[in-house]
Design an enzyme around this catalytic site. Structure first.
Site, mmCIF file in Angstrom:
data_model
loop_
_atom_site.group_PDB
_atom_site.id
_atom_site.type_symbol
_atom_site.label_atom_id
_atom_site.label_comp_id
_atom_site.label_asym_id
_atom_site.label_seq_id
_atom_site.Cartn_x
_atom_site.Cartn_y
_atom_site.Cartn_z
ATOM 1 N N HIS A 91 71.732 9.591 60.445
ATOM 2 C CA HIS A 91 72.015 10.491 59.660
ATOM 3 C C HIS A 91 73.065 11.255 59.822
ATOM 4 C CE1 HIS A 91 71.821 14.753 57.554
ATOM 5 N NE2 HIS A 91 72.836 15.151 59.395
ATOM 6 N N GLU A 120 74.314 19.825 53.436
ATOM 7 C CA GLU A 120 73.204 18.837 53.660
ATOM 8 C C GLU A 120 72.262 18.017 52.655
ATOM 9 O OE1 GLU A 120 72.200 17.142 56.351
ATOM 10 O OE2 GLU A 120 73.663 18.121 58.029
ATOM 11 N N HIS A 153 76.801 11.539 55.956
ATOM 12 C CA HIS A 153 77.240 12.266 55.731
ATOM 13 C C HIS A 153 78.626 11.400 55.469
ATOM 14 C CE1 HIS A 153 76.120 16.784 56.912
ATOM 15 N NE2 HIS A 153 75.450 16.131 57.791
HETATM 16 N N1 HBI Z 1 76.967 20.329 65.734
HETATM 17 N N2 HBI Z 1 76.788 17.500 65.662
HETATM 18 C C1 HBI Z 1 76.277 18.546 65.189
HETATM 19 N N3 HBI Z 1 76.301 18.836 63.362
HETATM 20 C C2 HBI Z 1 75.618 19.376 62.357
HETATM 21 O O1 HBI Z 1 75.679 19.273 61.970
HETATM 22 C C3 HBI Z 1 76.197 21.354 63.009
HETATM 23 C C4 HBI Z 1 76.533 21.029 64.375
HETATM 24 N N4 HBI Z 1 76.859 22.620 64.928
HETATM 25 C C5 HBI Z 1 76.409 24.034 64.371
HETATM 26 C C6 HBI Z 1 75.743 23.326 62.584
HETATM 27 N N5 HBI Z 1 75.928 21.664 61.807
HETATM 28 C C7 HBI Z 1 75.216 24.198 61.940
HETATM 29 O O2 HBI Z 1 75.111 25.247 62.307
HETATM 30 C C8 HBI Z 1 76.413 24.516 60.848
HETATM 31 O O3 HBI Z 1 75.120 25.455 59.479
HETATM 32 C C9 HBI Z 1 77.876 24.839 60.939
HETATM 33 FE FE FE Z 2 74.000 16.997 58.800
#
Ligand code: HBI
Ligand code: FE
Length: 289
Positions: free
Chosen positions: A137, A183, A142
């Site tokens: 993912h 996303e 990304h």
């Molecule tokens: N950590 N590794 C990782 N990947 C994410 O997409 C991620 C996260 N921590 C917080 C988060 N996403 C969400 O709170 C987002 O909305 C910022």
């Molecule tokens: Fe993601």
């Protein structure tokens, strides 16, 4: 040893990664030699399945980014190699993490143009669905868009806004913005309605559903609307927001007065994931156009 991530939005998820060996900013090494043949085969299966869908479902920017990253379809990618390539393209670095990390640390990495990628692969019984983001993912979903300069600039700007956000209501709104763009975002590309969101393009089921199903609403991107819209984390989305183009994402967020938006929307009730508003601008799905 790193703290366990326990953001309010994540506290109900039991996390799989090895947080004990992470640095204080949650970085971990990839330990490439430890991947099993079956894990490489899982990568190969997922990559093959998604790549057949991309031509008709992915935004041109995503397809171009994947090509620029020169990813090996056969084997789990080496994060340091992808990081070097991405750095040359848009200045974004790739760092390994054990999985979800606390919001504040996540925002800080994005604001410094570092994208955290989970180092472990899903199991074979999770090809279609898993709760936590895994390497497929994070990497396949990304990194291609982060090879696009305007999108990369947006993600950095988003992280910078996040590092300044304090109120839980503001953090909730930023999570919704990330969710409905990075996303699960769609874009009205010159080739028709396409997906650029990683949650869509790393899932074969949602790739087809998001663009072709008659159930979900597809409505024109409206920042204030997005910031107020709750989302589903364990089902296909009921609502997708459609950009005119990727530039709109950066422009609208750059122009936004987040302090005012946080203050204003904080006083207003949230919209449910399936809310339909008279002001929504419906975008026809590819199936009906
Ligand atoms: N950590 N590794 C990782 N990947 C994410 O997409 C991620 C996260 N921590 C917080 C988060 N996403 C969400 O709170 C987002 O909305 C910022
Ligand atoms: Fe993601």
């Amino acid at each position: 040893m790193a703290r366990l991530p326990l953001a309010p939005t994540q506290s109900d998820v039991k996390l799989r990664g090895d947080y004990a060996n992470a640095a204080t900013d949650f970085r971990v090494g990839q330990n490439y030699a430890a991947y099993t043949d079956d894990e490489h085969a899982i990568w190969r299966t997922l990559y093959a399945r998604q790549s057949t869908l991309l031509n008709e479902h992915a935004a041109p920017e995503f397809i171009a980014g994947l090509r620029l990253l020169d990813v090996d379809p056969q084997r789990i990618p080496v994060l340091d190699e992808a990081s070097e390539r991405l750095k040359r393209l848009t200045g974004f670095e790739v760092i390994g993490v054990p999985g979800l990390i606390p919001e504040a640390d996540f925002f800080a990495h994005l604001a410094e143009r570092r994208f955290p990628v989970t180092v472990w692969m899903r199991r074979r019984d999770e090809l279609d669905y898993l709760v936590e983001p895994d390497l497929f993912h994070d990497f396949f979903g990304h990194l291609p868009m982060l090879a696009h300069t305007v999108f990369a600039n947006f993600v950095q700007a988003y992280g910078a806004v996040g590092t300044r956000a304090r109120h839980p209501a503001a953090l909730k709104m930023l999570a919704r913005l990330y969710w409905y763009t990075v996303e699960f975002g769609l874009v009205a590309s010159p080739r028709g309605l396409r997906a650029y969101g990683a949650g869509i393009l790393s899932s074969s089921g949602e790739t087809v559903y998001a663009l072709r199903a008659s159930g979900p609403a597809r409505i024109g991107f409206d920042l204030a609307r997005v910031l107020r819209t709750n989302y589903l984390i364990d089902a296909y989305q009921k609502t997708y927001f459609v950009l005119d183009d990727i530039e709109q994402l950066f422009d609208s967020v750059l122009a936004a007065d987040f302090d005012a938006l946080f203050a204003q929307a904080g006083e207003l009730p949230a919209y449910e994931p399936d809310a339909r508003l008279p002001t929504d601008q419906p975008i026809r799905s590819a199936a009906f156009s």
